[in-house]
Design a protein around this motif. Structure first.
Motif, PDB file in Angstrom:
ATOM      1  N   VAL B   3       2.650   2.587   0.049  1.00 22.45           N
ATOM      2  CA  VAL B   3       1.629   1.555   0.286  1.00 22.45           C
ATOM      3  C   VAL B   3       1.890   0.320  -0.564  1.00 22.45           C
ATOM      4  N   VAL B   4       2.376   0.543  -1.782  1.00 22.51           N
ATOM      5  CA  VAL B   4       2.652  -0.594  -2.672  1.00 22.51           C
ATOM      6  C   VAL B   4       3.793  -1.443  -2.095  1.00 22.51           C
ATOM      7  N   LYS B   5       4.847  -0.752  -1.643  1.00 22.33           N
ATOM      8  CA  LYS B   5       5.992  -1.492  -1.101  1.00 22.33           C
ATOM      9  C   LYS B   5       5.632  -2.171   0.220  1.00 22.33           C
ATOM     10  N   LYS B   7       2.645  -3.277   1.024  1.00 23.49           N
ATOM     11  CA  LYS B   7       1.810  -4.425   0.646  1.00 23.49           C
ATOM     12  C   LYS B   7       2.682  -5.620   0.228  1.00 23.49           C
ATOM     13  N   LYS B   8       3.723  -5.316  -0.568  1.00 21.29           N
ATOM     14  CA  LYS B   8       4.605  -6.394  -1.026  1.00 21.29           C
ATOM     15  C   LYS B   8       5.342  -7.037   0.147  1.00 21.29           C
TER      16      LYS B   8
END
Lengths: 171, 61
Positions: B3-5, B7-8
């Motif tokens: 999810v973090v990647k 989002k980026k």
């Protein structure tokens, strides 16, 4: 989404061992990735997680159910849960560094980011990080030991943010 | 981390563009569904390819 008020996550991180360092940073990075506002209050043994270089170890003390598995060998060997008696895990010198090494290796094998990488992500996504002033005074920490992103505050600073939080957790 | 990647990656895209994301995290299907609900982006496809998970996400805002 942009016109809605973002959700808020308020975390207290109070433990500094490697296993306890993961949950706040994983939760914070996931929440920030979902456009939530996030603040982490680092207090007591959690405070060193704000230091420029994180040096977190696994402590077997107080973790009697901690599984000991080997990150190498055949699949069958790796699935064995080694019963380590507390008398060994708590008294044999060097056991802590062995346990730390095994856990770091296991995490790496499984493709899990390091605590430091997760913290970097949190900084990049603007997760607020507050170091507890009282803990700094008691344990003798200086602000310059911490990453630049860290702010310093007390319980009231955290509570003001947490007052409007949708999720608040003490880790 | 998926999810973090995601989002980026989404951050640097234009509205209406699609992102194809492939992950090896076995938890990524429920996590990406939750992420899409929370961020209001469209999860067009999610597929278990056996060891790999493929997603197609449309940036909506």
């Amino acid at each position: 989404m942009s016109d809605d008020k973002p959700k808020r996550l308020a975390l207290i991180s109070s433990q500094g061992t490697l296993d306890w360092a993961y949950p706040p940073f994983i939760l914070a990075s996931a929440a920030a990735a979902m456009d939530w506002e996030v603040s982490i209050f680092f207090t007591f043994y959690g405070l060193p997680l704000l230091k420029k270089d994180i040096d977190a170890n696994v402590s077997p003390a107080g973790n009697p159910a901690m599984p000991m598995k080997m990150p190498f060998g055949s699949k069958g060997f790796q699935s064995i849960n080694w019963p380590i008696p507390n008398v060994i895990s708590n008294n044999v010198p060097g056991f802590e560094s062995v346990a730390t090494g095994l856990m770091k290796k296991t995490f790496k094998n499984k493709g899990v980011a390091t605590v430091q990488e997760l913290r970097d992500m949190c900084v990049e996504m603007d997760v607020e990080m507050i170091g507890c002033q009282m803990t700094m005074d008691v344990f003798g920490f200086e602000k310059q030991e911490f990453i630049e992103h860290a702010n310093i505050g007390g319980a009231a600073t955290f509570l003001e943010f947490a007052a409007d939080a949708d999720v608040s957790l003490f880790v | 981390m998926p999810v973090v990647k995601t989002k980026k990656a989404i951050k640097g895209m234009e509205i209406g563009q699609n992102l194809e994301m492939i992950s090896t995290d076995p938890g990524s299907i429920p996590d990406m569904q939750a992420w899409a609900r929370q961020t209001k982006h469209d999860l067009l496809e999610s597929e278990d390819q056996g060891g790999k998970f493929r997603f197609l996400i449309k940036k909506t805002h």
